[in-house]
Design a protein around this motif. Structure first.
Motif, short mmCIF file in Angstrom:
data_model
loop_
_atom_site.label_atom_id
_atom_site.label_comp_id
_atom_site.label_asym_id
_atom_site.label_seq_id
_atom_site.Cartn_x
_atom_site.Cartn_y
_atom_site.Cartn_z
N THR A 63 0.84 -1.19 0.00
CA THR A 63 0.00 0.00 0.00
C THR A 63 0.88 1.24 0.00
O THR A 63 2.00 1.23 0.53
N ALA A 64 0.39 2.31 -0.59
CA ALA A 64 1.19 3.53 -0.74
C ALA A 64 1.41 4.23 0.60
O ALA A 64 2.46 4.85 0.82
N HIS A 65 0.43 4.13 1.50
CA HIS A 65 0.51 4.86 2.77
C HIS A 65 0.14 3.95 3.93
O HIS A 65 -0.99 4.00 4.44
N PRO A 66 1.05 3.09 4.38
CA PRO A 66 0.74 2.19 5.50
C PRO A 66 0.39 2.98 6.76
O PRO A 66 1.00 4.00 7.05
N THR A 67 -0.60 2.48 7.48
CA THR A 67 -1.05 3.16 8.70
C THR A 67 -0.31 2.67 9.95
O THR A 67 -0.53 3.18 11.04
N ALA A 68 0.55 1.66 9.79
CA ALA A 68 1.28 1.08 10.91
C ALA A 68 2.76 1.02 10.58
O ALA A 68 3.17 1.27 9.43
N ALA A 69 3.58 0.69 11.56
CA ALA A 69 4.96 0.30 11.31
C ALA A 69 4.94 -1.20 11.04
O ALA A 69 4.08 -1.93 11.54
N PHE A 70 5.89 -1.66 10.24
CA PHE A 70 5.84 -3.06 9.82
C PHE A 70 7.25 -3.61 9.66
O PHE A 70 8.22 -2.86 9.46
#
Length: 389
Positions: A63-70
């Motif tokens: 995804t272009a804008h992840p909402t979490a750290a991964f």
């Protein structure tokens, strides 16, 4: 404001082979990719968090804008089972795998078990938990002998019909087995496997109970509880750690039940850790090579994850990870040695941070302890500074 950590282990949701996977017979394993290839995987919440942005995940579209750290975690311990995986998540690296018994248990072990329980032993082989009931259940019904079997994991499983050996008596027998299986024969778990029904239609009940080895050192659970904070276990957590360091626990009947209990805890006031194991991925689907079922279970979890997110508070930290793999698309029905995912989400967590590949599950323990303001007196290196706002 009280800090709370919700740590959810998706039991066996690995994301691809490790460099040494071939040594375990697991070259090419990727549990998540197996489900993705089914064409039925739909996990929009984890996808939005950055599940498919993880290094080497091998499936899906980032995804272009992840909402979490991964990130991706490599296992520092030797092994690929639930006990060692969870111990490492909690801060203990195991330099040697726990013992396994591909040829069955030694006769001296069985003799001790028979002498102390007054019952003979049936089977004593690696076996499918459902097939063993078909093949040995009728004789057990006639004789009252114990059905003792194992798997590729470090386990001794003891099955008994609830009308032949009541559940509490089976638990007592497994407790005896746990006392016997120590030292060089210290398997990770003794598992009570009660069943019901008639020959040809035996079914295992929800009264399974695990008798685990006590962790051999200090875990994050010990440090959290010693500090007077909550150390809550949901699902198999209490059993995996033999109760050590747990201040409160609830056993669960399914993944869905586990998430419902977790959401209930999210609505309670506490400070500390809520440590959750969702075992259906592994027990119900991975070991049965059931790709459609495994995929549907991931989809269901993702839906309930959306419900949990609505209950999180300002200072909450959510971590999602796994303890090993169990690729349902390979010929093997056993665990697979794989990397595991880690997703970190919360109001205080920077979005889109790529942790790349970390060299131990134990980094989770260090991160949890630092977030709760406790000394990091376990194995592992915290990555909190990389993700915290």
């Amino acid at each position: 404001m009280a800090k709370r950590v919700f740590l959810i282990v998706l039991d066996s949701v690995g994301i691809g082979e490790m460099p040494d996977s071939a040594e375990y017979g697991d070259e090419g394993s990727n549990t998540l990719a197996a489900c993705y290839r089914s064409g039925q995987l739909s996990v929009p919440r984890m996808e939005t968090m950055g599940l498919f942005n993880i290094q080497g995940v091998g499936c899906g579209q980032p995804t272009a804008h992840p909402t979490a750290a991964f990130g991706r975690l490599a296992e520092a311990s030797k092994g690929k089972d639930t006990t060692i995986g969870h111990w490492e998540i909690a801060g203990i690296i195991s330099p040697r795998p726990l013992p396994t018994y591909p040829e069955g248990f030694p006769q001296e072990i069985l003799d001790q078990l028979s002498a102390r329980t007054g019952r003979k032993i049936l089977c004593n082989k690696p076996y499918s938990g459902t097939e063993v009931l078909k093949d040995y259940g009728p004789e057990h019904m006639r004789t009252g002998d114990l059905i003792v079997y194992t798997s590729a994991d470090s386990v001794m499983q003891i099955a008994a019909h609830e009308e032949v050996i009541p559940v509490e008596e089976l638990y007592r027998i497994c407790g005896i087995a746990r006392e016997i299986m120590q030292g060089e024969h210290g398997v990770g778990r003794i598992i009570a496997r009660p069943f019901v029904g008639e020959a040809g239609a035996f079914t295992r009940t929800a009264n399974r109970h695990d008798f685990s080895l006590t962790p051999p050192g200090t875990t994050m659970l010990d440090l959290i509880s010693a500090a007077g904070l909550a150390s809550i276990g949901v699902g198999k957590i209490y059993d995996i750690f033999a109760g050590k360091g747990i201040t409160e626990f609830v056993r669960t009947k399914s993944n869905r039940d586990g998430m419902e209990r977790t959401i209930e805890y999210a609505d309670k006031d506490f400070e500390g850790l809520c440590f959750v194991n969702l075992v259906d991925f592994d027990m119900v689907y991975g070991h049965r090579n059931n790709v459609p079922g495994y995929t549907a279970a991931l989809n269901e979890f993702d839906g309930q994850l959306g419900d949990l997110l609505e209950h999180l508070r300002e200072e909450d930290l959510l971590l999602i990870t796994a303890d090993h793999g169990c690729d349902p698309s390979t010929p093997s029905t056993d665990h697979s040695r794989e990397h595991t995912p880690v997703l970190l989400y919360g109001k205080n967590i920077r979005e889109g941070v790529d942790l790349k590949t970390r060299t131990g599950f134990c980094d989770i323990a260090a991160t949890v302890l630092e977030y709760l303001g406790l000394p990091v007196e376990v194995e592992g290196k915290s990555f909190l500074s990389q993700v915290i706002k």
